[in-house]
Design a protein around this motif. Structure first.
Motif, PDB file in Angstrom:
ATOM      1  N   SER A 183       0.894  65.178  -5.552  1.00  0.00           N
ATOM      2  CA  SER A 183       1.379  65.649  -6.853  1.00  0.00           C
ATOM      3  C   SER A 183       2.627  64.916  -7.324  1.00  0.00           C
ATOM      4  O   SER A 183       2.925  64.922  -8.518  1.00  0.00           O
ATOM      5  N   VAL A 184       3.357  64.289  -6.403  1.00  0.00           N
ATOM      6  CA  VAL A 184       4.561  63.557  -6.803  1.00  0.00           C
ATOM      7  C   VAL A 184       4.371  62.044  -6.752  1.00  0.00           C
ATOM      8  O   VAL A 184       5.317  61.295  -6.984  1.00  0.00           O
ATOM      9  N   GLY A 185       3.147  61.584  -6.454  1.00  0.00           N
ATOM     10  CA  GLY A 185       2.878  60.154  -6.534  1.00  0.00           C
ATOM     11  C   GLY A 185       2.490  59.446  -5.253  1.00  0.00           C
ATOM     12  O   GLY A 185       2.211  58.241  -5.269  1.00  0.00           O
ATOM     13  N   PHE A 186       2.460  60.138  -4.104  1.00  0.00           N
ATOM     14  CA  PHE A 186       1.986  59.520  -2.869  1.00  0.00           C
ATOM     15  C   PHE A 186       0.471  59.333  -2.942  1.00  0.00           C
ATOM     16  O   PHE A 186      -0.234  60.151  -3.550  1.00  0.00           O
ATOM     17  N   GLU A 187      -0.040  58.281  -2.295  1.00  0.00           N
ATOM     18  CA  GLU A 187      -1.466  57.984  -2.326  1.00  0.00           C
ATOM     19  C   GLU A 187      -2.024  57.863  -0.920  1.00  0.00           C
ATOM     20  O   GLU A 187      -1.386  57.296  -0.023  1.00  0.00           O
ATOM     21  N   LYS A 188      -3.232  58.377  -0.720  1.00  0.00           N
ATOM     22  CA  LYS A 188      -3.906  58.261   0.568  1.00  0.00           C
ATOM     23  C   LYS A 188      -4.256  56.803   0.848  1.00  0.00           C
ATOM     24  O   LYS A 188      -4.698  56.078  -0.039  1.00  0.00           O
ATOM     25  N   MET A 189      -4.077  56.399   2.101  1.00  0.00           N
ATOM     26  CA  MET A 189      -4.465  55.069   2.519  1.00  0.00           C
ATOM     27  C   MET A 189      -5.934  55.015   2.930  1.00  0.00           C
ATOM     28  O   MET A 189      -6.549  53.952   2.945  1.00  0.00           O
ATOM     29  N   SER A 190      -6.494  56.146   3.254  1.00  0.00           N
ATOM     30  CA  SER A 190      -7.898  56.241   3.638  1.00  0.00           C
ATOM     31  C   SER A 190      -8.336  57.687   3.516  1.00  0.00           C
ATOM     32  O   SER A 190      -7.520  58.605   3.635  1.00  0.00           O
ATOM     33  N   GLU A 191      -9.601  57.897   3.267  1.00  0.00           N
ATOM     34  CA  GLU A 191     -10.144  59.247   3.246  1.00  0.00           C
ATOM     35  C   GLU A 191     -10.525  59.713   4.647  1.00  0.00           C
ATOM     36  O   GLU A 191     -10.820  60.890   4.858  1.00  0.00           O
ATOM     37  N   LYS A 196      10.049  48.929   2.581  1.00  0.00           N
ATOM     38  CA  LYS A 196       8.710  48.685   2.048  1.00  0.00           C
ATOM     39  C   LYS A 196       8.116  49.904   1.351  1.00  0.00           C
ATOM     40  O   LYS A 196       7.648  49.819   0.221  1.00  0.00           O
ATOM     41  N   TYR A 197       8.094  51.028   2.044  1.00  0.00           N
ATOM     42  CA  TYR A 197       7.474  52.214   1.447  1.00  0.00           C
ATOM     43  C   TYR A 197       7.882  53.469   2.209  1.00  0.00           C
ATOM     44  O   TYR A 197       8.440  53.408   3.313  1.00  0.00           O
ATOM     45  N   MET A 248       7.951  51.468  -2.253  1.00  0.00           N
ATOM     46  CA  MET A 248       9.255  51.228  -2.864  1.00  0.00           C
ATOM     47  C   MET A 248       9.152  50.002  -3.770  1.00  0.00           C
ATOM     48  O   MET A 248       8.552  48.991  -3.386  1.00  0.00           O
ATOM     49  N   PRO A 249       9.709  50.052  -4.957  1.00  0.00           N
ATOM     50  CA  PRO A 249       9.633  48.921  -5.887  1.00  0.00           C
ATOM     51  C   PRO A 249      10.435  47.727  -5.384  1.00  0.00           C
ATOM     52  O   PRO A 249      11.401  47.875  -4.642  1.00  0.00           O
ATOM     53  N   GLU A 250      10.010  46.554  -5.805  1.00  0.00           N
ATOM     54  CA  GLU A 250      10.718  45.325  -5.445  1.00  0.00           C
ATOM     55  C   GLU A 250      11.662  44.934  -6.576  1.00  0.00           C
ATOM     56  O   GLU A 250      11.601  45.441  -7.677  1.00  0.00           O
ATOM     57  N   GLY A 251      12.533  44.022  -6.256  1.00  0.00           N
ATOM     58  CA  GLY A 251      13.403  43.458  -7.277  1.00  0.00           C
ATOM     59  C   GLY A 251      14.567  44.336  -7.680  1.00  0.00           C
ATOM     60  O   GLY A 251      15.176  44.131  -8.720  1.00  0.00           O
ATOM     61  N   GLY A 252      14.855  45.363  -6.847  1.00  0.00           N
ATOM     62  CA  GLY A 252      16.042  46.155  -7.116  1.00  0.00           C
ATOM     63  C   GLY A 252      15.828  47.314  -8.065  1.00  0.00           C
ATOM     64  O   GLY A 252      16.749  48.090  -8.308  1.00  0.00           O
ATOM     65  N   THR A 253      14.646  47.451  -8.680  1.00  0.00           N
ATOM     66  CA  THR A 253      14.402  48.592  -9.561  1.00  0.00           C
ATOM     67  C   THR A 253      14.274  49.850  -8.733  1.00  0.00           C
ATOM     68  O   THR A 253      13.838  49.835  -7.596  1.00  0.00           O
ATOM     69  N   GLY A 307      10.002  54.364   5.735  1.00  0.00           N
ATOM     70  CA  GLY A 307      10.586  55.698   5.800  1.00  0.00           C
ATOM     71  C   GLY A 307       9.514  56.759   5.962  1.00  0.00           C
ATOM     72  O   GLY A 307       8.634  56.884   5.111  1.00  0.00           O
ATOM     73  N   GLU A 308       9.554  57.508   7.060  1.00  0.00           N
ATOM     74  CA  GLU A 308       8.609  58.596   7.294  1.00  0.00           C
ATOM     75  C   GLU A 308       9.238  59.909   6.826  1.00  0.00           C
ATOM     76  O   GLU A 308      10.335  60.268   7.254  1.00  0.00           O
ATOM     77  N   VAL A 309       8.556  60.601   5.939  1.00  0.00           N
ATOM     78  CA  VAL A 309       9.051  61.845   5.356  1.00  0.00           C
ATOM     79  C   VAL A 309       8.332  63.030   5.995  1.00  0.00           C
ATOM     80  O   VAL A 309       7.137  62.975   6.282  1.00  0.00           O
ATOM     81  N   GLU A 310       9.080  64.090   6.198  1.00  0.00           N
ATOM     82  CA  GLU A 310       8.516  65.314   6.772  1.00  0.00           C
ATOM     83  C   GLU A 310       9.186  66.512   6.110  1.00  0.00           C
ATOM     84  O   GLU A 310      10.410  66.511   5.913  1.00  0.00           O
ATOM     85  N   ILE A 311       8.401  67.532   5.769  1.00  0.00           N
ATOM     86  CA  ILE A 311       8.954  68.717   5.127  1.00  0.00           C
ATOM     87  C   ILE A 311       8.322  69.961   5.729  1.00  0.00           C
ATOM     88  O   ILE A 311       7.148  69.965   6.101  1.00  0.00           O
ATOM     89  N   MET A 312       9.108  71.016   5.823  1.00  0.00           N
ATOM     90  CA  MET A 312       8.619  72.292   6.345  1.00  0.00           C
ATOM     91  C   MET A 312       9.277  73.437   5.593  1.00  0.00           C
ATOM     92  O   MET A 312      10.502  73.492   5.489  1.00  0.00           O
ATOM     93  N   ILE A 313       8.475  74.334   5.047  1.00  0.00           N
ATOM     94  CA  ILE A 313       8.961  75.630   4.571  1.00  0.00           C
ATOM     95  C   ILE A 313       8.582  76.631   5.664  1.00  0.00           C
ATOM     96  O   ILE A 313       7.415  76.991   5.815  1.00  0.00           O
ATOM     97  N   ALA A 314       9.587  77.020   6.448  1.00  0.00           N
ATOM     98  CA  ALA A 314       9.320  77.849   7.627  1.00  0.00           C
ATOM     99  C   ALA A 314       9.135  79.316   7.273  1.00  0.00           C
ATOM    100  O   ALA A 314       8.442  80.049   7.994  1.00  0.00           O
ATOM    101  N   ARG A 315       9.746  79.756   6.202  1.00  0.00           N
ATOM    102  CA  ARG A 315       9.622  81.144   5.774  1.00  0.00           C
ATOM    103  C   ARG A 315       8.229  81.366   5.192  1.00  0.00           C
ATOM    104  O   ARG A 315       7.940  80.994   4.061  1.00  0.00           O
ATOM    105  N   LYS A 316       7.362  82.009   5.955  1.00  0.00           N
ATOM    106  CA  LYS A 316       5.977  82.171   5.516  1.00  0.00           C
ATOM    107  C   LYS A 316       5.867  83.017   4.260  1.00  0.00           C
ATOM    108  O   LYS A 316       4.957  82.828   3.445  1.00  0.00           O
ATOM    109  N   ASP A 317       6.799  83.953   4.083  1.00  0.00           N
ATOM    110  CA  ASP A 317       6.754  84.809   2.899  1.00  0.00           C
ATOM    111  C   ASP A 317       7.148  84.065   1.629  1.00  0.00           C
ATOM    112  O   ASP A 317       6.932  84.563   0.519  1.00  0.00           O
ATOM    113  N   LEU A 318       7.706  82.849   1.791  1.00  0.00           N
ATOM    114  CA  LEU A 318       8.142  82.082   0.631  1.00  0.00           C
ATOM    115  C   LEU A 318       7.389  80.759   0.492  1.00  0.00           C
ATOM    116  O   LEU A 318       7.802  79.889  -0.274  1.00  0.00           O
TER     117      LEU A 318
END
Length: 246
Positions: A192-200, A173-174, A214-219, A119-130
């Motif tokens: 800040s929410v738990g994502f980790e870099k795969m490389s610097e 998978k992730y 994503m956790p395995e075993g249904g958790t 799953g590829e996630v993407e987010i945008m806050i377009a309102r620059k004032d916010l």
């Protein structure tokens, strides 16, 4: 995807609503901004093409999206079960958040017991004032809560309409996000929410990839996400036709 066509997610800090035709003109205006476009990995579209893209995000089984709006004036309670047209009026729109499902690298392997999906996630806050006001983190946490809470339903829709017939339901998978290496603010948000870099080191396109496995075993795996100051969203009914008239 069709799964979120008629629901909105409301928290005290943010409101997520389905991306509907009603939102397209404002979204189209955002996408003419030369500063925002590189972060979306997109090219400017005509308004007609933008409507076609909205239809694709609604109907395709590998795309899930919400429009980010300002929160409701007061936290909804059991009395309010339906989102009102005024609640996502155009001036309350802030940006968008998306999930795009793609086949994992091992899906074509003969040794793989089941097809895999990323799953590829993407987010945008377009309102620059916010920007830098907490809306991005609030929206991301609400979106991750939705993905984890409806993981099986999302995979079922994806597998039934995208995965080849005869295959088992795809294994998730992730989650990953690809961010320009110079965008320290966005990188910090996902870390800040738990994502980790795969490389610097950035890739050929100057991007860093961060993943949340994503956790395995249904958790459900909620324990590996930082939920500080997060309140579970209330799910409200959403009718796109009513909002287009409102």
């Amino acid at each position: 995807m069709l799964i979120n066509e008629h629901i909105a997610l409301s928290t005290p800090k943010v409101l997520l609503v389905p991306y509907s035709k009603y939102h397209v003109p404002t979204y189209h205006t955002w996408m003419q901004d030369e500063v925002l476009l590189p972060h979306k990995s997109s090219e400017p579209l005509s308004l007609e093409d933008e409507y076609a893209m909205q239809a694709s995000w609604r109907n395709d089984a590998d795309k899930l999206t919400f429009i980010i709006c300002k929160p409701l004036g007061s936290c909804p309670n059991s009395v309010q079960q339906v989102l009102l047209p005024r609640d996502d009026k155009l001036e309350r729109m802030l940006g968008d958040i998306n999930l795009f499902l793609v086949e994992g690298d091992d899906s074509d392997s003969a040794d793989a017991p089941e097809p895999s999906v990323v799953g590829e996630v993407e987010i945008m806050i377009a309102r620059k004032d916010l920007q830098r006001t907490g809306y991005g983190r609030a929206a991301l946490l609400a979106f991750l809560w939705y993905i984890l809470s409806y993981r099986s339903e999302i995979l079922q829709e994806y597998s039934s309409r995208v995965v080849q017939q005869g295959s088992n339901e795809a294994a998730w998978k992730y989650l990953r996000v690809k961010i320009d290496s110079s965008n320290a603010r966005s990188i910090g948000l996902f870390e800040s929410v738990g994502f980790e870099k795969m490389s610097e080191e950035p890739n050929y396109f100057g991007e860093l990839e961060l993943r949340w496995f994503m956790p395995e075993g249904g958790t459900e795996g909620r324990e590996s996400i930082d939920w500080r100051n997060f309140e579970k969203p209330q799910i409200l009914q959403y009718d796109a036709k009513e909002h287009s008239l409102g």
